[in-house]
Design an enzyme around this catalytic site. Sequence first.
Site, mmCIF file in Angstrom:
data_model
loop_
_atom_site.group_PDB
_atom_site.id
_atom_site.type_symbol
_atom_site.label_atom_id
_atom_site.label_comp_id
_atom_site.label_asym_id
_atom_site.label_seq_id
_atom_site.Cartn_x
_atom_site.Cartn_y
_atom_site.Cartn_z
ATOM 1 N N ASP A 72 43.352 49.815 46.098
ATOM 2 C CA ASP A 72 43.542 49.831 44.658
ATOM 3 C C ASP A 72 43.450 51.291 44.220
ATOM 4 O O ASP A 72 42.904 52.146 44.934
ATOM 5 C CB ASP A 72 42.483 48.971 43.964
ATOM 6 C CG ASP A 72 42.906 48.513 42.584
ATOM 7 O OD1 ASP A 72 43.885 49.068 42.041
ATOM 8 O OD2 ASP A 72 42.267 47.608 42.032
ATOM 9 N N GLU A 103 42.020 41.937 25.543
ATOM 10 C CA GLU A 103 41.516 41.543 26.867
ATOM 11 C C GLU A 103 42.409 42.203 27.895
ATOM 12 O O GLU A 103 43.626 42.132 27.825
ATOM 13 C CB GLU A 103 41.514 40.018 27.039
ATOM 14 C CG GLU A 103 42.865 39.342 26.895
ATOM 15 C CD GLU A 103 42.834 37.881 27.321
ATOM 16 O OE1 GLU A 103 41.817 37.417 27.859
ATOM 17 O OE2 GLU A 103 43.868 37.208 27.131
#
Length: 892
Positions: A284, A630
């Site tokens: 990542d 969000e």
Amino acid sequence: MTRKGRMLCAVAACVLVGSLGSAGSAAAQSDSQATDWSKLPYRDPQLSVEQRAADLVSRMTLEEKARQIGHAAPAIPRLGVPEYNWWNEGLHGVARAGFATVFPQAIGMAASWDAPLMQQTADVISTEFRAKYAERVHPDGGTDWYRGLTVWSPNINIFRDPRWGRGQETYGEDPFLTGTMGVAFIRGLQGNDPKYFKTIATSKHYAVHSGPESNRHREDVHPSPHDLEDTYLPAFRRTVTEGKVQAVMCAYNAVDGVPACASDFLLKERLRGDWGFRGHVVSDCGAAANVYRPDSLAYTKTAEEGIVRSMGAGMDLVCGDYRAGWNMEAGAIVNAVKAGMLKPAVLDQALTRLFADRIRLGLFDPPAMVPFSKIGPDQNGTAEHKAMSLKMARASMTLLKNDGLLPLKGEPRKIAVIGPNADSVDALVGNYYGTPREPVTVLAGIRARFPKSEVTYVEGTGLVGPAALPVPDAVLCVDAACVTRGLKQETFDGVALEGAPVETRTVANAAFDWTGERATSARWTGYITAPATGEYRFRFASDNGYRVFVDGKPVVEEFGVGDAPSILDGAVRLEAGKRYPIRVEGFQRGVQGRQRLVWSPPGQDGSDAVEAARAADLVVFVGGLSARVEGEEMKLQVPGFSGGDRTSLDLPAPQQRLLERLHATGKPVVLVLMNGSALSVNWADANLPAIVEAWYPGEQGGHAVAGLLAGDYSPAGRLPVTFYRSAADLPAFDDYAMKGRTYRYFGGEVLYPFGHGLSYTRFAYGPVQLSARSVGADGEITVTTEVANTGPMDGEEVVQLYLTHPGKAGAPVRALQGFQRVALKRGERRAVSFTLRDRALSVVGPDGVRRIEPGPVEVWVGGGQPVSRPGLAQAPGAKAEFQVTGTAVLPK
């Protein structure tokens, strides 16, 4: 090298001819004597992929090798290797590469419970990746950021807690549903050609990763052996063993004290050993640096030690650390090899995997050999792809409650469309999105579907505060005397507002249509006059970063964002008639779309929305959330939200207050939710006649919602997550234990259960038929039932099979082990069968061992789980029981 000796390239292949100078190593010096590179082994399509890749790697210098480990791999001209950017996003369509078809967000596609449709959707997405690649491939075969063929999707993490802001990217809370939808998506992306991948999919984020966002670079997770094998790893396993995914992304966090990207257990033992993975592992972005950074996991003291541990465990590719200017560890790799810390064979193995996958994409072969090279730029955003987006949006629509109001009986005379998501493109696209050419908001969809109705739109409220309105042109002036209306606009190359502006002009407002794909920034300066005294809240509605200054003071700062910004705004008090200096700055990184200055002026209380409701025959309130509240590592700090995650599952307070006022008018109110995670809409469930869960439904979402209201089709979406009554019913967010979480281990009463969804028709189930009353550990059993559409219209049913193992230690309350979405015409009956074997019959014990053990197994087949609560009837279905007679320990 002469021009004749330079690289000669086709779209997908390059051949280097002519002489080359010294390359700085024995291998390079030997290579430089070659006159026809097309004859070298790595250019020979008749050799195995591994032979070709190994040959190419053997010809590189150490410095060249080190630079190829980063996601932005540079060209090696002397070897005929073009640059390649491995970083490409395709969560629900080609993302961040300009115009592309935008499908429903991942959680919405999961709500379709339709694996064949998911595979078809992913096939369309991979076609558009090929189209984007063909459109922008360099003359030498190189690629730009977001224009390659290695797709960093799907997200296979289990949505264990609805407070996680990135849960919208997943396929929900259940390992079986996640694995099934993930495998389908991977197969669609990668294609079925025996030699070449259409694109390469990536299962992420491996493993045990699901928030909180605020601590993701420091989180050390300690799952129990049971939870690891029962919940967190099964879907990843399936993407490898069944989906044959070719890439896996290791996560930011640590597991049991070891960073995921440096974990022998996760990468070497499980992934490559137990599951037989043969592709490449990418970190990542920044996760490789987490291994050694003192403000992260600090597992090692130096970057060199970190890269040795990570590559030794099996990480092959580094997505650079955005916190350090996209450092991709090339220097650390060179230092580690020269110091004898990193074995050259380990580095070569990683590079061989990487180049083997580029070869499997056809990037080193003549286009005529690669079937996907026929896909051109015109195969992006086609009418057929738009139709597929609408089909998936309709499939995702989930009817949570209906007291008979829906479908609407004819066209209402007057419809009031109210709410922050009613005319919001943000609410269509979620996060990790492309730019839709013709997005259809819910408001636009309702107006198109009900042309005879008088449709009134009032936003009424923002998502988490007052409604944000465009700042009027009339209040802006270039100069303090207001001789010239508008603002001064300066446009710059790059995102940092540096150097001389490339263009300066006077414009009416701080607004910009970003149409190009190069990084650009802009500054607007002038004066603003307040029409009334009071507090004004400012924001620059943008897909990238922004900041606003009023009267020389910073009002809001959201400039240094890595991805899309939050909905962060800032407040300032202004006096009526007074003129204030204003400065607005924004940038874009190739995301096309409109940006504009907005404000929330004083005096907004929702009264205009209430008046519109009183004058209407029907009220459609479109609320919920968006990826601006969000999402991934956000600055937003308002009640109910924290850094991209949520602290409350309730509908945000401003929306709840307005919804109650609309209901008090006595007019029927349909609540349309657009969000990426569960909402505790308890009041709405008790008081409103109809609630639709629309998720983030993609570019055609407005048509899908309007068609549902009108009854053009019967909804058949089903919840991929549990809707709880309150966050207080759950364990702490940072507790990764599964006890008390998801339908599999939650013991309380929920608002809407996993698998729930209503229809406009009715379905009935016949008795469950079993192929046998007992099954051995190495056997299989077939479960069959008949499903009938006994209602008034054609429709689709999602047939769900759950198993319960009474008395078995470690067994969940029940577990999904099969599902099929079936279309049935009115009055039609059909037999639906499931075959259970192997892992479907097993249970993971407290010790983390998956076993098949003797004992009874209870079967439920129905349109949802066999649960009910006051006001919510149990889904139709039937049950049976069989015995397992054998014992077996199953592989990890």
